[in-house]
Enzyme design. Structure first.
Site, mmCIF file in Angstrom:
data_model
loop_
_atom_site.group_PDB
_atom_site.id
_atom_site.type_symbol
_atom_site.label_atom_id
_atom_site.label_comp_id
_atom_site.label_asym_id
_atom_site.label_seq_id
_atom_site.Cartn_x
_atom_site.Cartn_y
_atom_site.Cartn_z
ATOM 1 N N GLN A 65 0.835 -1.214 0.000
ATOM 2 C CA GLN A 65 0.000 0.000 0.000
ATOM 3 C C GLN A 65 0.867 1.261 0.000
ATOM 4 O OE1 GLN A 65 -3.149 0.039 2.993
ATOM 5 N NE2 GLN A 65 -3.773 -2.023 2.459
ATOM 6 N N LEU A 66 2.003 1.201 0.692
ATOM 7 C CA LEU A 66 2.912 2.357 0.683
ATOM 8 C C LEU A 66 3.384 2.669 -0.733
ATOM 9 C CD1 LEU A 66 5.357 2.168 3.721
ATOM 10 C CD2 LEU A 66 3.384 3.651 3.396
ATOM 11 N N HIS A 95 1.766 5.210 -3.088
ATOM 12 C CA HIS A 95 2.087 6.639 -3.010
ATOM 13 C C HIS A 95 3.294 6.873 -3.908
ATOM 14 C CE1 HIS A 95 -0.814 7.457 0.209
ATOM 15 N NE2 HIS A 95 -0.617 6.184 0.486
ATOM 16 N N ARG A 148 13.605 -4.213 1.437
ATOM 17 C CA ARG A 148 14.176 -5.549 1.551
ATOM 18 C C ARG A 148 13.550 -6.418 0.477
ATOM 19 N NH1 ARG A 148 13.393 -9.556 6.759
ATOM 20 N NH2 ARG A 148 14.167 -11.447 5.747
ATOM 21 N N ARG A 202 9.170 -18.354 -2.247
ATOM 22 C CA ARG A 202 8.376 -17.474 -1.369
ATOM 23 C C ARG A 202 6.882 -17.580 -1.621
ATOM 24 N NH1 ARG A 202 9.262 -11.292 -3.778
ATOM 25 N NH2 ARG A 202 9.752 -11.943 -5.895
ATOM 26 N N ASN A 211 8.511 13.658 0.512
ATOM 27 C CA ASN A 211 8.390 15.050 0.946
ATOM 28 C C ASN A 211 7.077 15.300 1.690
ATOM 29 O OD1 ASN A 211 6.301 15.947 -0.911
ATOM 30 N ND2 ASN A 211 7.855 15.970 -2.526
ATOM 31 N N ARG A 264 -4.662 7.916 4.991
ATOM 32 C CA ARG A 264 -4.350 6.747 5.804
ATOM 33 C C ARG A 264 -4.675 6.906 7.290
ATOM 34 N NH1 ARG A 264 -4.250 3.123 1.670
ATOM 35 N NH2 ARG A 264 -2.628 3.602 0.149
#
Lengths: 237, 237, 237, 237
Positions: free
Chosen positions: C82-83, C86, C94, C167, C183, C194
């Site tokens: 979800q990050l 943006h 990782r 995985r 920023n 969020r």
């Protein structure tokens, strides 16, 4: 999605025009693709409702799926520069590194002829109210100044100076032309900022022309968007 | 990361300067953060090797972690506009909607005085070779034309015209100033395009000034990058 | 602008933490740089007023001049994904193409030990109210399932399968770690979306931790922003 | 610009497919719009030459004028996440916050049935060479593990846990589906990175499927681009 042949053209008050040449997606595309989140389905009526709901809730990412290619012709360079501030867009502009201001057209040094290649403020053309009293004098001096600038530019280029450097003497209001491919989400941001009375008059007239075209090709999206943002009133000022 | 007080300043040949005010990360930050992919660790020597390897392999995303805030002062408006083409950056510019060209400084109508506020081509100033023969005449006409433009601008504003519209008579080479916050990855792209001989002379001089500053603050990154892209030679032309 | 040594750390309810390592600009930087539009000047008091005004008027571009590098550790992969939505940000994550889930730490198959490497829903940990009755049973099955998944992953890798393909059997709630340079303008958008109750609980807890850090380092900006957007109330839910 | 009805579909080796639904611009659009820089004109033959020259010179901005809307179905979540790393694009994804893995389809717990909803490594399916000896055993354990995961997920949801939190037990290789609107310039970057042997096998197969579609709809662009970047060879590995 449609190729517009001929393109949909709107004239910009004060000079120049904008044309919609092509469009990806249609009015209901954002609703149709947004259904992927839930793997839901819906008929056209349901999609019309969903489209409005997306705008109401501020879910604007599906509107990146409507993409438009405009050709904009005859806007002053400083308005062209303001367009570049909208970074979520793909502009391609005429370059004055390589083209003379009279490339492709003979310049006529009348008010009308000049206004085709250099921006003349609408106050002086009687297109916008003002308290300016010495309009004729200012207009005459302006035309004369523009003529001298173009003469000097030609002389510099004939003397061997690079066009890209000679342009330093051209007026900042020189009109330019560009292609502008941009999605609806970015256009929504553009309209909110540029229809606003705080925007420069010349930019607002461009924004109004954009809005007039969009109302024809994505009417439902525009109706709901303008209503939600309270922008409809600015279209008629 | 460092605040540079005083800022690191480099003059731009032909006029203007650029200052680095502040920087996020340092020369080895890209290597340190890139280690997160593998959860690996390394001392400074290992990080120096990794930094070079990242550039060799074209792994440029870690270089988004070096961010710079520059102040650029005195570049012609068309160079400022070219900067806006670099969309992965955060510019903030002086606005000629609100400021007169002489705001904050008295204009002196000498060659030197004019060149401080309007770009004069380096060929006419003897800063760049050319076959132009009538330099003095061209320079005189140019200064005179700029003076008339500024006089007319003042007259328009005094008559009540909006500054933002009156600027149509100002020369395209008017100098402007901006803040420019941009990361190293985007700067690498900028340097590759703008140090190239195909870029405009005025833009190349700005790019060289940027490169000179970066060589001081991220020397290892720059050494490897310039070498890989074969750009070092352009710094000394 | 500051390097935070040690970093400013906030724990995320449910597991993991976020650290601010470094910051470009300070609380008043947006006001200081915004003055370039008008070439105006102002003391600190005037800048504090201007900062608030910028937020009130929705002039957010100066907030691109505040840039933050966070390290986020221990968030579930789906929150990490979800990050990535943006897009105005620079993440470095990782990679489970190259690292096993137990790289750098021995896994303990207790509830607490598992929750360090795989997300366990807060309802089952008693961190969030719910009507779930068979918590202990579910928790036991969950731990057992996670253990089998990790055993199978190890077996696949030992049999010669690529880690990146093995995985597929790891749980979606595996915790990951990333650097995130972003920023303030983009963070404002992040916080608005969020902190909202419609966001997933796990994401809201991350957003709250971000907000707590920002309140310490850009207090005036945050006070005004949270007030204007009506977000303060969400910090204490 | 064309709506493809039916869409142009290519299957992805290992599972899933990609469809081109709609396209803005055509093969020669970049050349046609690039002519605006010089205000030049050219017939189709001249545009074909110009298109190749743009690629040869690395002038990629005109390729932002070709925009594609793909639907991608059945890629593992970690491949979906890798797609999100390409920030110059507009993705819209199925959300496992709201949908169960079996939404819209009954799961059959055979190898084939499972591979439709969860990624099974191609080495175990005989689609890719390997030295793995105990394939049948691994495959059996894998299917069993996936079945237990889905059973546990259902139990968690029935017990009242949020779907968005219950997904922590689902396997990372769960297949997902998304719309992906992206321009050709960004796709060129995607192809360069993702056709490369260093990319994950599963991602390379997706990239090959993208390339096969593009070769059909923008053949001249692709021929020249693949040749210049030396990528053609990777399509047939």
């Amino acid at each position: 999605m449609t190729v517009f042949d001929p393109p949909i053209r709107e004239y910009i008050k004060g000079g120049g025009f904008i044309e919609l040449e092509e469009m990806l997606g249609d009015d209901l595309t954002p609703a149709r693709v947004a259904r992927i989140s839930y793997l839901s389905k819906g008929d056209e009526e349901a999609n019309r409702k969903l489209l409005k709901k997306l705008i109401d809730l501020g879910h604007f990412s599906p509107f990146e799926q409507q993409v438009f290619r405009f050709k904009i012709d005859g806007i002053p360079m400083y308005i062209g520069e303001q367009l570049l501030r909208h970074r979520i867009a793909s502009p391609l502009k005429r370059s004055f590194r390589y083209t003379s201001p009279d490339k492709g057209k003979k310049i006529s040094f009348t008010v009308e002829g000049i206004n085709e290649i250099i921006h003349i403020p609408p106050e002086l053309l009687g297109l916008r109210e003002s308290h300016i009293e010495n309009k004729d004098e200012l207009l005459r001096e302006m035309i004369e100044h523009f003529k001298k600038g173009i003469d000097l530019y030609r002389k510099l280029v004939e003397s061997g100076l690079r066009k890209e450097a000679a342009r330093t003497v051209l007026p900042a209001g020189l009109r330019t032309t560009l292609y502008w491919t941009i999605n609806m989400r970015s256009l929504m941001n553009f309209l909110t900022l540029r229809l606003n009375p705080k925007a420069q008059w010349e930019m607002r007239e461009l924004a109004k022309a954009v809005a007039r075209i969009l109302k024809r090709v994505v009417p439902l999206t525009m109706e709901k968007f303008l209503e939600k943002e309270g922008l409809e009133k600015y279209l008629h000022e």
